[in-house]
Design a protein around this motif. Structure first.
Motif, short mmCIF file in Angstrom:
data_model
loop_
_atom_site.label_atom_id
_atom_site.label_comp_id
_atom_site.label_asym_id
_atom_site.label_seq_id
_atom_site.Cartn_x
_atom_site.Cartn_y
_atom_site.Cartn_z
N LYS A 168 0.82 -1.22 0.00
CA LYS A 168 0.00 0.00 0.00
C LYS A 168 0.85 1.27 0.00
N SER A 169 2.13 1.14 0.39
CA SER A 169 2.97 2.33 0.51
C SER A 169 4.43 1.91 0.40
N HIS A 215 1.03 3.60 -7.43
CA HIS A 215 -0.30 4.18 -7.22
C HIS A 215 -0.36 5.33 -6.22
N SER A 216 0.72 5.56 -5.47
CA SER A 216 0.67 6.65 -4.50
C SER A 216 2.04 7.31 -4.38
N SER A 217 2.10 8.37 -3.60
CA SER A 217 3.33 9.15 -3.53
C SER A 217 4.46 8.36 -2.85
N ALA A 278 -1.08 5.38 5.15
CA ALA A 278 -1.53 4.59 3.98
C ALA A 278 -2.33 3.38 4.44
#
Ligand SMILES: N[C@@H](CCC(=O)N[C@@H](CS)C(=O)NCC(=O)O)C(=O)O
Length: 278
Positions: A168-169, A215-217, A278
């Motif tokens: 997720k992160s 998908h994320s920073s 996250a």
């Protein structure tokens, strides 16, 4: 915990830190890792955060030096830190170099002899280890994050970008961001994967971000006084690659900090928070 050997265990910040060994089917050898279970884990399953260490480290460095237990306890995360390579495999020359072989698995699946049989650190980190952790610890397997330092920062970026559904992160301290273009990376990728550089791309964060993105920073801290910055780490290459594909990146240059765990400890809370959010 039938398939795990508990080597030692310590109470820390209300939780417990354990060092384990097990027989790895992926690496065909004994492997070690460390797990910190926060106090919350005695009540309910908690999210998992993997930390991959750098060259010459073991499963111990991060747990001893980063000051991370306080924050894992506060935010309620299980931390898992694997060793950086198989050890004592009997491969001729495995201990000869500090930046290749023992302590330098580079989180790739080796295809070259004589490394192929044991040096499968990519598959170990993304498959075998998570399966073992979820089977033996009170985790929420759908809530995994990954981060790392130097060679391990490279590993974290590669694992996350190639498996965005599993992680997720992602974040990193002083990661090797363009291994195809630096001496450490060229030595490792050449040695483990052979001379066909096409096969190296799957393990180069600056190539992967252009192919698949994330998908994320992505959070990266980099000390400006890091002696490996200009030759080995090349964050400017990754920054440009992210900019080319509009990948969100939070690259923070930290004035005066070097490559050590003193640097990591200074910013560890921000990384734990990044993953906890996250
Ligand atoms: N042995 C190398 C340095 C190796 C090094 O700095 N390793 C980093 C990761 S790339 C590390 O985390 N070392 C273990 C530690 O500091 O605890 C040298 O002499 O230049």
């Amino acid at each position: 915990m039938s398939n795990l050997n508990l080597l030692s265990e310590y109470k820390s910040f209300g939780g417990k830190l354990g060092f384990y060994s097990h027989s790895s089917s992926t690496c065909n050898s004994e492997m070690r890792f460390a797990v910190y279970q926060p106090p919350q884990a005695t009540q309910k399953p908690v999210p998992i955060l993997y930390f991959l260490s750098g060259l010459s480290s073991t499963e111990e460095n991060f747990m001893v030096k980063a000051g991370v237990q306080r924050f894992a306890a506060e935010y309620g995360l299980i931390l898992v830190a694997p060793d950086t390579s198989p050890r004592n495999t009997g491969i001729a020359g495995e201990d000869d170099d500090w930046d290749f072989g023992t302590g330098a698995g580079f989180y790739v699946d080796a295809t070259e002899e004589p490394w192929r049989k044991n040096y499968q650190m990519y598959s170990y980190v993304v498959q075998e280890l998570p399966a073992l952790i979820t089977a033996n610890f009170p985790t929420q397997p759908e809530k995994q994050g990954i981060f790392g330092h130097s060679m391990g920062g490279h590993g974290a970026l590669v694992c996350a970008m190639r498996n965005p559904e599993l992680y997720k992160s992602v974040s990193a301290f002083a990661p090797i961001t363009a291994p195809m273009r630096c001496p450490w990376g060229q030595k490792a990728l050449g040695g483990y994967l052979g001379n066909n550089q096409e096969t190296w791309r799957a393990y180069d964060a600056s190539e992967l971000v252009k192919q698949v993105g994330y998908h994320s920073s992505i959070l990266i801290d980099q000390g400006t006084a890091d002696k490996f910055l200009a030759e080995q780490l090349l964050p400017e290459v990754f920054e440009q690659a992210c900019a080319d594909v509009n990948q969100p990146l939070n690259l923070r240059y930290q004035e005066g900090y070097d490559h050590s765990y003193y640097f990591i400890a200074s910013f560890i809370e921000d990384h734990i928070r990044h993953h906890a959010l996250a």
